[in-house]
Scaffold this motif. Structure first.
Motif, short mmCIF file in Angstrom:
data_model
loop_
_atom_site.label_atom_id
_atom_site.label_comp_id
_atom_site.label_asym_id
_atom_site.label_seq_id
_atom_site.Cartn_x
_atom_site.Cartn_y
_atom_site.Cartn_z
N GLN A 13 0.83 -1.20 0.00
CA GLN A 13 0.00 0.00 0.00
C GLN A 13 0.87 1.25 0.00
O GLN A 13 2.01 1.22 0.47
CB GLN A 13 -0.92 0.01 1.22
CG GLN A 13 -2.05 -0.99 1.15
CD GLN A 13 -3.04 -0.81 2.29
OE1 GLN A 13 -2.67 -0.38 3.37
NE2 GLN A 13 -4.29 -1.15 2.03
N PRO A 88 2.20 5.25 -5.49
CA PRO A 88 1.74 4.51 -6.69
C PRO A 88 2.63 4.73 -7.90
O PRO A 88 2.79 3.83 -8.73
CB PRO A 88 0.33 5.08 -6.89
CG PRO A 88 -0.12 5.44 -5.52
CD PRO A 88 1.11 5.96 -4.82
N SER A 122 -0.28 0.20 -4.30
CA SER A 122 -1.69 0.54 -4.44
C SER A 122 -2.00 1.81 -3.66
O SER A 122 -1.40 2.08 -2.61
CB SER A 122 -2.56 -0.60 -3.93
OG SER A 122 -2.34 -0.82 -2.56
#
Length: 123
Positions: A13, A88, A122
């Motif tokens: 993440q 990201p 992500s």
């Protein structure tokens, strides 16, 4: 036969961390300049970080400066890339590269390359 093998990629993440490792066989990393490059989807391969043989300064792309750290362990014949505060935009295939000549590594034309490890961040 020279072989570079990367590991440590994965799905993380945003804000997370990963440690990528590159282990060499057939060469001694202590004799080589070693770098990390990455290829983002649909883009050219780009420089990320590099470490010189014999010590000396390490270099980073502006996009990763302050977040990524490259380190080498010549005894283990490995070069690691610690990736913190991942974004990201860091999603890419990360490659390890090595060359006896610094200029070739600097130009992204290193003699030896690994097969790459996928990093996916992500949001």
């Amino acid at each position: 036969q020279v072989q570079l093998v990367e590991s440590g990629g994965g799905l993380v993440q945003a804000g997370g961390s990963l440690r990528l490792s590159c282990v060499a066989s057939g060469v001694s990393f202590s004799d080589y300049h070693v770098g990390w490059f990455r290829q983002l989807p649909g883009k050219e391969r780009e420089f990320v970080a590099r470490t010189r043989r014999g010590g000396g300064p390490t270099d980073y792309a502006d996009s990763v400066k302050g977040r990524f750290t490259i380190s080498r362990d010549n005894a283990k014949n490995t070069v690691d890339l610690r990736c913190n505060s991942l974004k990201p935009d860091d999603t890419a295939v990360y490659y390890c590269a090595a060359d006896f000549e610094f200029l070739r590594l600097d130009r992204g034309q290193a003699r030896y390359w690994g097969q790459g490890t996928q990093v996916t961040v992500s949001s």
